[in-house]
Design a protein around this motif. Structure first.
Motif: not given
Length: 175
Positions: A95-105, A132-135
């Protein structure tokens, strides 16, 4: 941080390999390696690698939106990862190497979701895009020896990038 600068946060597997591509872009003020998305405050590298904190390795980018668009940063992010791999990135697994975009707004969320859909529908990949696309959550700075690793240890960085399979994947997928 000046009012003019904004943040972008991306998890793309090993953070060593995610710094350099962004660091070389115009309009980037800073790229730092760290951990985000988990539950433990101020985790260490060892704790994150133990897969008990819920964090991912990530980079947080401070950028000038007058000089570089968030959409361009997202496009560059896609070109550094295998967005179809749900189990990690290249030889780094978990999990620590999985991909995500963390959006700020909301604007970043919309851009990221639209970009992911466009990439998924492009036909470029034979499997679905699973990034994943996550806050955005709290971002914790990684240890000093992880910061600017490509500058501090250029030979090891190049060997790692090649040996992990990332280099060949990027060349084969994006040219």
């Amino acid at each position: 941080m000046s009012e003019q600068f904004r943040k972008a946060t991306f998890a793309g597997g090993c953070f060593w390999c995610m710094v350099k591509p962004f660091d070389e872009e115009d309009g980037i003020e800073e790229v730092i390696s760290g951990y985000t998305g988990g539950t433990k405050p101020n985790p260490t590298y060892k704790e994150v690698c133990s897969e008990t904190t819920g964090h991912r390795e990530a980079v947080q980018i401070t950028y000038d939106p007058e000089k570089v668009d968030y959409e361009d940063l997202v496009d560059l992010f896609w070109q550094q990862i295998d967005p179809t791999d749900a189990g990690g990135q290249f030889h780094d697994r978990g999990h620590s190497y999985t991909t995500a975009i963390y959006y700020h707004d909301d604007e970043q969320k919309e851009i990221a979701e639209r970009s992911k859909l466009k990439l998924d529908e492009s036909g470029k990949f034979h499997k679905p895009v699973v990034t994943d696309i996550l806050p955005a959550k709290a971002f914790y700075l990684a240890e000093d020896y992880h910061q600017d690793y490509h500058k501090k240890n250029p030979m090891h960085y190049k060997m790692y990038r090649k040996g992990s399979g990332r280099e060949d994947y990027i060349k084969g997928t994006w040219g």
